[in-house]
Design a protein around this motif. Sequence first.
Motif, PDB file in Angstrom:
ATOM      1  N   ALA A 133      -5.732  -7.058  -2.399  1.00  0.00           N
ATOM      2  CA  ALA A 133      -6.679  -6.176  -3.085  1.00  0.00           C
ATOM      3  C   ALA A 133      -7.936  -5.967  -2.243  1.00  0.00           C
ATOM      4  O   ALA A 133      -8.452  -4.857  -2.146  1.00  0.00           O
ATOM      5  CB  ALA A 133      -7.036  -6.749  -4.452  1.00  0.00           C
ATOM      6  N   LEU A 134      -8.430  -7.027  -1.620  1.00  0.00           N
ATOM      7  CA  LEU A 134      -9.607  -6.899  -0.758  1.00  0.00           C
ATOM      8  C   LEU A 134      -9.309  -6.039   0.468  1.00  0.00           C
ATOM      9  O   LEU A 134     -10.163  -5.316   0.961  1.00  0.00           O
ATOM     10  CB  LEU A 134     -10.090  -8.275  -0.280  1.00  0.00           C
ATOM     11  CG  LEU A 134     -10.876  -9.123  -1.257  1.00  0.00           C
ATOM     12  CD1 LEU A 134     -11.137 -10.504  -0.655  1.00  0.00           C
ATOM     13  CD2 LEU A 134     -12.187  -8.465  -1.621  1.00  0.00           C
ATOM     14  N   ALA A 135      -8.078  -6.114   0.957  1.00  0.00           N
ATOM     15  CA  ALA A 135      -7.708  -5.460   2.211  1.00  0.00           C
ATOM     16  C   ALA A 135      -7.098  -4.075   2.033  1.00  0.00           C
ATOM     17  O   ALA A 135      -6.718  -3.450   3.010  1.00  0.00           O
ATOM     18  CB  ALA A 135      -6.729  -6.349   2.973  1.00  0.00           C
ATOM     19  N   GLN A 136      -7.038  -3.574   0.819  1.00  0.00           N
ATOM     20  CA  GLN A 136      -6.298  -2.343   0.558  1.00  0.00           C
ATOM     21  C   GLN A 136      -6.741  -1.157   1.403  1.00  0.00           C
ATOM     22  O   GLN A 136      -5.922  -0.317   1.762  1.00  0.00           O
ATOM     23  CB  GLN A 136      -6.329  -1.986  -0.919  1.00  0.00           C
ATOM     24  CG  GLN A 136      -7.686  -1.578  -1.441  1.00  0.00           C
ATOM     25  CD  GLN A 136      -7.661  -1.347  -2.943  1.00  0.00           C
ATOM     26  OE1 GLN A 136      -6.639  -1.534  -3.594  1.00  0.00           O
ATOM     27  NE2 GLN A 136      -8.782  -0.947  -3.491  1.00  0.00           N
ATOM     28  N   ASP A 137      -7.987  -1.052   1.755  1.00  0.00           N
ATOM     29  CA  ASP A 137      -8.467   0.079   2.551  1.00  0.00           C
ATOM     30  C   ASP A 137      -8.548  -0.224   4.043  1.00  0.00           C
ATOM     31  O   ASP A 137      -8.969   0.624   4.822  1.00  0.00           O
ATOM     32  CB  ASP A 137      -9.849   0.520   2.046  1.00  0.00           C
ATOM     33  CG  ASP A 137      -9.795   1.052   0.629  1.00  0.00           C
ATOM     34  OD1 ASP A 137      -8.750   1.616   0.254  1.00  0.00           O
ATOM     35  OD2 ASP A 137     -10.796   0.905  -0.104  1.00  0.00           O
ATOM     36  N   MET A 138      -8.141  -1.414   4.439  1.00  0.00           N
ATOM     37  CA  MET A 138      -8.270  -1.813   5.839  1.00  0.00           C
ATOM     38  C   MET A 138      -7.028  -1.508   6.667  1.00  0.00           C
ATOM     39  O   MET A 138      -7.073  -1.603   7.879  1.00  0.00           O
ATOM     40  CB  MET A 138      -8.577  -3.314   5.939  1.00  0.00           C
ATOM     41  CG  MET A 138      -9.923  -3.700   5.377  1.00  0.00           C
ATOM     42  SD  MET A 138     -10.225  -5.476   5.493  1.00  0.00           S
ATOM     43  CE  MET A 138     -10.294  -5.721   7.257  1.00  0.00           C
ATOM     44  N   GLY A 139      -5.920  -1.165   6.023  1.00  0.00           N
ATOM     45  CA  GLY A 139      -4.688  -0.963   6.773  1.00  0.00           C
ATOM     46  C   GLY A 139      -4.121  -2.303   7.198  1.00  0.00           C
ATOM     47  O   GLY A 139      -4.154  -3.274   6.450  1.00  0.00           O
ATOM     48  N   LEU A 180       0.963  -9.329   3.624  1.00  0.00           N
ATOM     49  CA  LEU A 180       0.181  -9.883   2.515  1.00  0.00           C
ATOM     50  C   LEU A 180       0.981 -10.033   1.223  1.00  0.00           C
ATOM     51  O   LEU A 180       0.406 -10.283   0.177  1.00  0.00           O
ATOM     52  CB  LEU A 180      -1.052  -9.007   2.266  1.00  0.00           C
ATOM     53  CG  LEU A 180      -2.047  -8.975   3.414  1.00  0.00           C
ATOM     54  CD1 LEU A 180      -3.197  -8.041   3.094  1.00  0.00           C
ATOM     55  CD2 LEU A 180      -2.571 -10.361   3.728  1.00  0.00           C
ATOM     56  N   GLU A 181       2.293  -9.921   1.299  1.00  0.00           N
ATOM     57  CA  GLU A 181       3.128 -10.076   0.105  1.00  0.00           C
ATOM     58  C   GLU A 181       2.923 -11.462  -0.482  1.00  0.00           C
ATOM     59  O   GLU A 181       2.961 -12.479   0.221  1.00  0.00           O
ATOM     60  CB  GLU A 181       4.599  -9.880   0.474  1.00  0.00           C
ATOM     61  CG  GLU A 181       5.504  -9.866  -0.744  1.00  0.00           C
ATOM     62  CD  GLU A 181       6.942  -9.564  -0.366  1.00  0.00           C
ATOM     63  OE1 GLU A 181       7.822 -10.079  -1.060  1.00  0.00           O
ATOM     64  OE2 GLU A 181       7.161  -8.829   0.616  1.00  0.00           O
ATOM     65  N   GLY A 182       2.646 -11.520  -1.782  1.00  0.00           N
ATOM     66  CA  GLY A 182       2.428 -12.795  -2.453  1.00  0.00           C
ATOM     67  C   GLY A 182       0.980 -13.259  -2.420  1.00  0.00           C
ATOM     68  O   GLY A 182       0.659 -14.318  -2.929  1.00  0.00           O
ATOM     69  N   THR A 183       0.134 -12.495  -1.818  1.00  0.00           N
ATOM     70  CA  THR A 183      -1.291 -12.844  -1.766  1.00  0.00           C
ATOM     71  C   THR A 183      -2.088 -11.686  -2.358  1.00  0.00           C
ATOM     72  O   THR A 183      -2.819 -10.993  -1.674  1.00  0.00           O
ATOM     73  CB  THR A 183      -1.744 -13.137  -0.322  1.00  0.00           C
ATOM     74  OG1 THR A 183      -1.445 -11.985   0.478  1.00  0.00           O
ATOM     75  CG2 THR A 183      -1.057 -14.349   0.257  1.00  0.00           C
ATOM     76  N   GLU A 184      -1.928 -11.494  -3.658  1.00  0.00           N
ATOM     77  CA  GLU A 184      -2.481 -10.325  -4.342  1.00  0.00           C
ATOM     78  C   GLU A 184      -4.001 -10.188  -4.192  1.00  0.00           C
ATOM     79  O   GLU A 184      -4.514  -9.092  -4.016  1.00  0.00           O
ATOM     80  CB  GLU A 184      -2.094 -10.337  -5.822  1.00  0.00           C
ATOM     81  CG  GLU A 184      -0.628 -10.028  -6.068  1.00  0.00           C
ATOM     82  CD  GLU A 184       0.300 -11.211  -5.779  1.00  0.00           C
ATOM     83  OE1 GLU A 184      -0.171 -12.363  -5.761  1.00  0.00           O
ATOM     84  OE2 GLU A 184       1.496 -10.972  -5.546  1.00  0.00           O
ATOM     85  N   GLU A 185      -4.733 -11.299  -4.299  1.00  0.00           N
ATOM     86  CA  GLU A 185      -6.193 -11.219  -4.189  1.00  0.00           C
ATOM     87  C   GLU A 185      -6.609 -10.712  -2.815  1.00  0.00           C
ATOM     88  O   GLU A 185      -7.489  -9.858  -2.697  1.00  0.00           O
ATOM     89  CB  GLU A 185      -6.832 -12.582  -4.450  1.00  0.00           C
ATOM     90  CG  GLU A 185      -6.779 -13.019  -5.885  1.00  0.00           C
ATOM     91  CD  GLU A 185      -7.397 -14.385  -6.069  1.00  0.00           C
ATOM     92  OE1 GLU A 185      -7.125 -15.283  -5.239  1.00  0.00           O
ATOM     93  OE2 GLU A 185      -8.148 -14.543  -7.032  1.00  0.00           O
ATOM     94  N   ILE A 186      -5.993 -11.243  -1.784  1.00  0.00           N
ATOM     95  CA  ILE A 186      -6.323 -10.822  -0.420  1.00  0.00           C
ATOM     96  C   ILE A 186      -5.883  -9.377  -0.212  1.00  0.00           C
ATOM     97  O   ILE A 186      -6.615  -8.572   0.368  1.00  0.00           O
ATOM     98  CB  ILE A 186      -5.675 -11.756   0.616  1.00  0.00           C
ATOM     99  CG1 ILE A 186      -6.207 -13.181   0.431  1.00  0.00           C
ATOM    100  CG2 ILE A 186      -5.954 -11.270   2.032  1.00  0.00           C
ATOM    101  CD1 ILE A 186      -5.467 -14.213   1.233  1.00  0.00           C
TER     102      ILE A 186
END
Length: 86
Positions: free
Chosen positions: A20-26, A12-18
């Motif tokens: 942030a949404l995925a931070q707890d999903m591994g 997800l490098e370069g896709t900060e919004e995604i």
Amino acid sequence: MFSSLLPQSVDLEGTEEIAALAQDMGEITAQDAMAMALICKAMKGDIAAFTAIRDTIGENPAQKVEGSMDSQVTLSLSEELKDFAQ
């Protein structure tokens, strides 16, 4: 091609919004990332993204079927449910 690519893990490098949404999903798949990107677009007011999400989850008003029945319906309960229903 999509069926083999969508389940694969993505960076997800370069896709900060995604990210942030995925931070707890591994680790997430390409399909997860695409769904999150669509959600991000919809949250920013993109009507086409909102419509795609709405239609995908079955909330498209044109797809809902409503009707009525004029005949009688008879239901019979299994023996296990008869005892429970009383």
